[in-house]
Design an enzyme around this catalytic site. Structure first.
Site, PDB file in Angstrom:
ATOM      1  N   GLU A   9     -45.994 -65.446  29.905  1.00 40.88           N
ATOM      2  CA  GLU A   9     -45.889 -64.714  28.689  1.00 40.88           C
ATOM      3  C   GLU A   9     -47.096 -65.375  27.823  1.00 40.88           C
ATOM      4  O   GLU A   9     -47.752 -64.758  27.020  1.00 40.88           O
ATOM      5  CB  GLU A   9     -44.683 -64.721  28.090  1.00 40.88           C
ATOM      6  CG  GLU A   9     -44.767 -63.775  26.712  1.00 40.88           C
ATOM      7  CD  GLU A   9     -43.362 -63.481  26.235  1.00 40.88           C
ATOM      8  OE1 GLU A   9     -43.047 -63.809  25.087  1.00 40.88           O
ATOM      9  OE2 GLU A   9     -42.412 -63.553  27.226  1.00 40.88           O
TER      10      GLU A   9
ATOM     11  N   SER B 222     -40.628 -68.589  24.804  1.00 40.20           N
ATOM     12  CA  SER B 222     -40.477 -68.149  26.198  1.00 40.20           C
ATOM     13  C   SER B 222     -41.879 -68.406  27.036  1.00 40.20           C
ATOM     14  O   SER B 222     -42.840 -67.836  26.641  1.00 40.20           O
ATOM     15  CB  SER B 222     -39.848 -66.665  26.489  1.00 40.20           C
ATOM     16  OG  SER B 222     -38.757 -66.675  25.871  1.00 40.20           O
TER      17      SER B 222
ATOM     18  N   ARG C 121     -44.191 -56.532  26.619  1.00 40.08           N
ATOM     19  CA  ARG C 121     -45.022 -57.899  26.212  1.00 40.08           C
ATOM     20  C   ARG C 121     -46.299 -57.701  26.338  1.00 40.08           C
ATOM     21  O   ARG C 121     -47.062 -58.632  26.634  1.00 40.08           O
ATOM     22  CB  ARG C 121     -44.592 -59.007  26.815  1.00 40.08           C
ATOM     23  CG  ARG C 121     -42.767 -59.261  26.483  1.00 40.08           C
ATOM     24  CD  ARG C 121     -42.718 -59.528  25.024  1.00 40.08           C
ATOM     25  NE  ARG C 121     -41.278 -59.938  24.917  1.00 40.08           N
ATOM     26  CZ  ARG C 121     -40.478 -59.088  24.453  1.00 40.08           C
ATOM     27  NH1 ARG C 121     -40.822 -57.622  24.326  1.00 40.08           N
ATOM     28  NH2 ARG C 121     -39.125 -59.164  24.155  1.00 40.08           N
TER      29      ARG C 121
END
Length: 322
Positions: A312, A242, A191
């Site tokens: 994130e 998320s 990520r």
């Protein structure tokens, strides 16, 4: 080439009674507008005003807007689908550039590559590939973001990610210079990419897919991935997907759930019951509510598990004194 623009003076502090100004850039169809609500452009549906906001329709317009920002001396921020973004209630000073209109796509059956503009919806691109019988993007159907955001964040799901299929990407610097970068130059990991720390904007990306498969087979797999995400993740209320990256040992959702935080609220921001790594806007949440809830989750999980959850979601703007 020397550019000169008449830039209206806008009092950015007047958030309670904003005065909107519009600038039409010469030789383009693009315009810049001041005091634009960013809540309308984020999936959380929160956030204050952008001092200046622009939506280029082409690479040429984008470079013209960047030139205007360079002359004005304004800081620049980039916005895709706004699906992985938390914007401060106080808004954003400088210029926000949205890539939402950069939506060209080109499928090349000879090479199996698809070139897509930064503003192309990732789920729509996944369906376009599936309907052609091209494998490689099935995992992306449930990710509510754009091609540009996927390249920057190394978006992924179902044990696949952007880095697995990216052939190359075109970026533009704040000075308007273009470059083509390969995955090896992007420093990909889970990520993350180097683009998250560099003042460069993804304008388009080329993905290496696998054509020649059964359309029915690829569409079925794509539909299964979408159904799985819809069954396990809450999409009935505004969220950013998320919130935290998964630590190496446990999933963030499991850690949050085992800490007893499902359903915990600050204002109208709530930890989702269906998936603990989601924060929901249950009506009238403020960005500050969500920001405080993120920090509360971090503190509680670290206290119990000695694990520091890393967001994130990208946090943009001033959240001090909250």
């Amino acid at each position: 080439m020397t550019l000169s623009y008449d830039i209206p003076k806008v009092n950015f502090s007047r958030l309670a009674d904003p005065v909107s100004e519009i600038i039409y850039l010469p030789d383009t169809s693009s315009r810049l507008q001041s005091q634009v609500s960013l809540a309308d452009f984020t999936s959380f549906r929160v956030g204050g005003l952008a001092e200046w906001y622009g939506e280029p329709n082409s690479l040429e317009e984008l470079r013209s807007i960047l030139a205007w920002a360079g002359v004005s001396g304004l800081p620049i921020h980039f916005l895709g689908a706004g699906s992985n973004l938390l914007v401060s209630d106080r808004g954003i000073s400088g210029l926000v550039i949205s890539t939402r209109h950069l939506k060209t796509t080109n499928f090349d059956p000879e090479t199996g590559r698809v070139q897509a503009g930064a503003g192309v919806s990732l789920p729509k691109l996944a369906w376009q590939a599936a309907k052609r019988g091209w494998r490689g993007l099935e995992w992306a159907v449930g990710i509510p973001g754009t091609v540009g955001g996927a390249v920057v964040m190394n978006a992924g799901a179902h044990k696949s990610c952007t880095a697995d299929i990216l052939f190359d990407t075109q970026i533009v610097t704040l000075g308007g210079d273009l470059a083509i970068l390969t995955p090896d130059q992007l420093g990909y990991s889970y990520r993350t990419s180097l683009l998250q720390k560099q003042p460069k904007l993804v304008t388009q990306a080329t993905f290496q897919l696998e054509p020649g498969y059964s359309k029915t087979e690829v569409m079925t797999t794509t539909a299964e991935h979408r159904a799985q995400r819809q069954a396990t993740q809450p999409y009935h209320l505004p969220s950013c997907g998320s919130v935290f990256r998964n630590p190496s040992a446990y999933s963030a959702a499991w850690l949050i759930e085992q800490t007893g935080l499902k359903g915990y609220r600050i204002g109208d921001a709530e930890v989702a019951q269906r998936h603990a790594n989601f924060i929901l806007n249950c009506g009238r949440a403020k960005a500050g509510d969500i920001w405080r809830l993120i920090h509360h989750i971090q503190e509680q999980v670290e206290s119990k598990w000695r694990v520091k959850l890393v967001p994130e979601v990208k946090i943009l703007g001033d959240f001090s004194q909250l």
